[in-house]
Design an enzyme around this catalytic site. Sequence first.
Site, PDB file in Angstrom:
ATOM      1  CD  GLU A   1    -122.502 -63.330  67.726  1.00 57.52           C
ATOM      2  OE1 GLU A   1    -121.441 -62.704  67.975  1.00 57.52           O
ATOM      3  OE2 GLU A   1    -122.590 -64.561  67.744  1.00 57.52           O
TER       4      GLU A   1
ATOM      5  CB  CYS B   1    -117.962 -57.170  64.892  1.00 57.76           C
ATOM      6  SG  CYS B   1    -118.271 -58.636  63.950  1.00 57.76           S
TER       7      CYS B   1
HETATM    8  P1  NAP Z   1    -126.674 -50.649  65.536  1.00 55.63           P
HETATM    9  O1  NAP Z   1    -126.741 -49.192  65.367  1.00 55.63           O
HETATM   10  O2  NAP Z   1    -126.675 -51.186  66.925  1.00 55.63           O
HETATM   11  O3  NAP Z   1    -127.873 -51.259  64.678  1.00 55.63           O
HETATM   12  C1  NAP Z   1    -128.058 -52.637  64.559  1.00 55.63           C
HETATM   13  C2  NAP Z   1    -129.515 -52.913  64.297  1.00 55.63           C
HETATM   14  O4  NAP Z   1    -130.269 -52.568  65.469  1.00 55.63           O
HETATM   15  C3  NAP Z   1    -130.104 -52.096  63.156  1.00 55.63           C
HETATM   16  O5  NAP Z   1    -131.010 -52.892  62.446  1.00 55.63           O
HETATM   17  C4  NAP Z   1    -130.818 -50.980  63.909  1.00 55.63           C
HETATM   18  O6  NAP Z   1    -131.873 -50.399  63.184  1.00 55.63           O
HETATM   19  C5  NAP Z   1    -131.366 -51.766  65.076  1.00 55.63           C
HETATM   20  N1  NAP Z   1    -131.862 -50.955  66.192  1.00 55.63           N
HETATM   21  C6  NAP Z   1    -131.489 -49.706  66.546  1.00 55.63           C
HETATM   22  N2  NAP Z   1    -132.207 -49.312  67.636  1.00 55.63           N
HETATM   23  C7  NAP Z   1    -133.033 -50.336  67.964  1.00 55.63           C
HETATM   24  C8  NAP Z   1    -134.023 -50.550  68.963  1.00 55.63           C
HETATM   25  N3  NAP Z   1    -134.306 -49.629  69.878  1.00 55.63           N
HETATM   26  N4  NAP Z   1    -134.682 -51.718  68.991  1.00 55.63           N
HETATM   27  C9  NAP Z   1    -134.395 -52.686  68.094  1.00 55.63           C
HETATM   28  N5  NAP Z   1    -133.497 -52.535  67.101  1.00 55.63           N
HETATM   29  C10 NAP Z   1    -132.809 -51.386  67.041  1.00 55.63           C
HETATM   30  O7  NAP Z   1    -125.365 -51.262  64.820  1.00 55.63           O
HETATM   31  P2  NAP Z   1    -124.823 -50.966  63.372  1.00 55.63           P
HETATM   32  O8  NAP Z   1    -124.227 -49.600  63.383  1.00 55.63           O
HETATM   33  O9  NAP Z   1    -125.798 -51.338  62.319  1.00 55.63           O
HETATM   34  O10 NAP Z   1    -123.662 -52.064  63.315  1.00 55.63           O
HETATM   35  C11 NAP Z   1    -122.414 -51.848  63.853  1.00 55.63           C
HETATM   36  C12 NAP Z   1    -122.206 -52.606  65.147  1.00 55.63           C
HETATM   37  O11 NAP Z   1    -122.498 -53.981  64.952  1.00 55.63           O
HETATM   38  C13 NAP Z   1    -120.763 -52.572  65.585  1.00 55.63           C
HETATM   39  O12 NAP Z   1    -120.684 -52.335  66.965  1.00 55.63           O
HETATM   40  C14 NAP Z   1    -120.258 -53.957  65.240  1.00 55.63           C
HETATM   41  O13 NAP Z   1    -119.149 -54.377  65.987  1.00 55.63           O
HETATM   42  C15 NAP Z   1    -121.457 -54.776  65.494  1.00 55.63           C
HETATM   43  N6  NAP Z   1    -121.363 -56.072  64.800  1.00 55.63           N
HETATM   44  C16 NAP Z   1    -121.180 -57.212  65.527  1.00 55.63           C
HETATM   45  C17 NAP Z   1    -121.072 -58.440  64.876  1.00 55.63           C
HETATM   46  C18 NAP Z   1    -120.904 -59.714  65.646  1.00 55.63           C
HETATM   47  O14 NAP Z   1    -121.166 -60.772  65.090  1.00 55.63           O
HETATM   48  N7  NAP Z   1    -120.482 -59.673  66.892  1.00 55.63           N
HETATM   49  C19 NAP Z   1    -121.142 -58.481  63.500  1.00 55.63           C
HETATM   50  C20 NAP Z   1    -121.320 -57.300  62.793  1.00 55.63           C
HETATM   51  C21 NAP Z   1    -121.449 -56.093  63.459  1.00 55.63           C
HETATM   52  P3  NAP Z   1    -131.668 -49.034  62.360  1.00 55.63           P
HETATM   53  O15 NAP Z   1    -130.697 -49.373  61.288  1.00 55.63           O
HETATM   54  O16 NAP Z   1    -133.036 -48.754  61.873  1.00 55.63           O
HETATM   55  O17 NAP Z   1    -131.127 -48.020  63.318  1.00 55.63           O
END
Ligand code: NAP
Length: 473
Positions: free
Chosen positions: A248, A282
């Site tokens: 997602e 998102c």
């Molecule tokens: P993110 O930076 O991609 O982080 C999401 C999660 O992934 C965090 O728990 C992060 O951990 C983890 N992560 C980072 N690197 C990783 C790796 N190499 N392996 C496994 N996990 C890893 O996203 P965010 O900034 O938290 O959230 C914003 C994004 O989420 C936006 O693009 C938004 O649109 C999207 N989003 C989508 C939805 C949907 O349902 N489509 C809903 C909400 C948000 P750390 O925090 O430790 O870095």
Amino acid sequence: MPEQHPVRIGDTQVTTADSTVVLSPYDGHEVARIPACGPEQVEQAVAAARAAMADPLPPWRRAAILDAAAAAVADHRDELAQIIAEEAAKPIRTARTEAERAVLTFQSAAVEARTLTGDVVPIDGAQPGDGKLAFTLRVPRGVVAAISPFNFPLNLVAHKLAPAIAAGCAVVLKPASQTPMSAIRLHEILMDECGLPAGWINVVTGSGGTVGDPLVEHPDVAVVTFTGSPEVGWAIAAKAARKKVGLELGNNAPLIIDASGDWEAAAAKVSVAGYSHAGQSCISTQRVYVHRSVVDDFTAALVARVEALVVGDPLDEATDVSALISPGETARVKAWIDDAVRDGARLATGGEQRDRLLTPTVLTGITPTMEVSANEVFGPVVGIAAFDHLDEALALANDTRYGLQAAIFTAELDGALRAAHELDFGGVLVNEVPTFRTDQMPYGGIGDSGNTKEGPHYAVREMTHERLVVIAR
Ligand code: NAP
């Protein structure tokens, strides 16, 4: 020095030698200290989850746990909202709504636990099946690795834990490093008050690279459910080629307001949908294409409402918009606004940085190549562009690498039907903003917005596989 708040793995309260400090995005104060887990804790958590699944939970027990979870989250609504507001800088009223939505997520997962079933297969419709009976069973796929983002630190965790419990899968959860406390508290509530046995959910806190990589690559993990950015999501899918991976991801949600559309209703909705949690959703309404005949009226109505939004402390009941998740993100969004203005957009309101706050912003005259249009802003910014013909608006809305949800305001059936057929998104909304979501609906996108649908009914099916059973006489 404040004590480290432990996480639970199996029936053990785990702390580590090093701590990670969780800071308030609003004023930088220390919210908590949590364990800095690593590969050792991932190993421990996956083993605990596997051990739990060796003693399966029957569906009626899964349903009872989920019912209890819904009731307990409702009881703890104010406490959970306080945690969300503090760690995510989500305004307290919006945080309460998130906690209320988590109740619905558990309730609809309880329905799935009670009704999950396979199909009868008409095997004797072909001669080789003559005299045989066939059906499918829904079988848990195995241990689920759940990775969640910062922006809905409770309800998006619930969207992973609740269907996993309904499906009969144990979970290792890695919450976002910026907002782990909502998840940690929810886990405690599930174990202490809802009858969830040890090992069914295990929490590991730590950075993506340190904890995320060993988790998604672990051979005993069968399913990865990830919500976050496309960059991280697709990299995980590449690393977990043999697992079921549900992504997602992001979006730059478009909204079309046709000449016949109720632009006043649209302005009222966009003044919430573009700015709730400072646009860090998102499906935050980001690009608004308005028919030239009503664009000035719509813009004036939106600006008046946006200027009335209260910007400030997330714990203040009056606040509508608070800080972005980090000073770096605030600076990025501010730079995107400034770039758009340099490239010809007009700043109708906002665009002012006050320490960690960014005032709610409306830009007019956006063009497709500007960052605020081409990419996901994830900030309190709505961009407007005028169009003359619906064809043009549909093409502009579709001109994106994302595809989560899109919307149109129109009074014309033809416009509504064209949007339904021609907008290339996972969800199309008519006379609603693209930011609309209820927790039981199928929610997910195409392209860079992901590859799956969430909502307990759909997520449970991702977390189970269909086993065919054929019985011969
Ligand atoms: P993110 O930076 O991609 O982080 C999401 C999660 O992934 C965090 O728990 C992060 O951990 C983890 N992560 C980072 N690197 C990783 C790796 N190499 N392996 C496994 N996990 C890893 O996203 P965010 O900034 O938290 O959230 C914003 C994004 O989420 C936006 O693009 C938004 O649109 C999207 N989003 C989508 C939805 C949907 O349902 N489509 C809903 C909400 C948000 P750390 O925090 O430790 O870095």
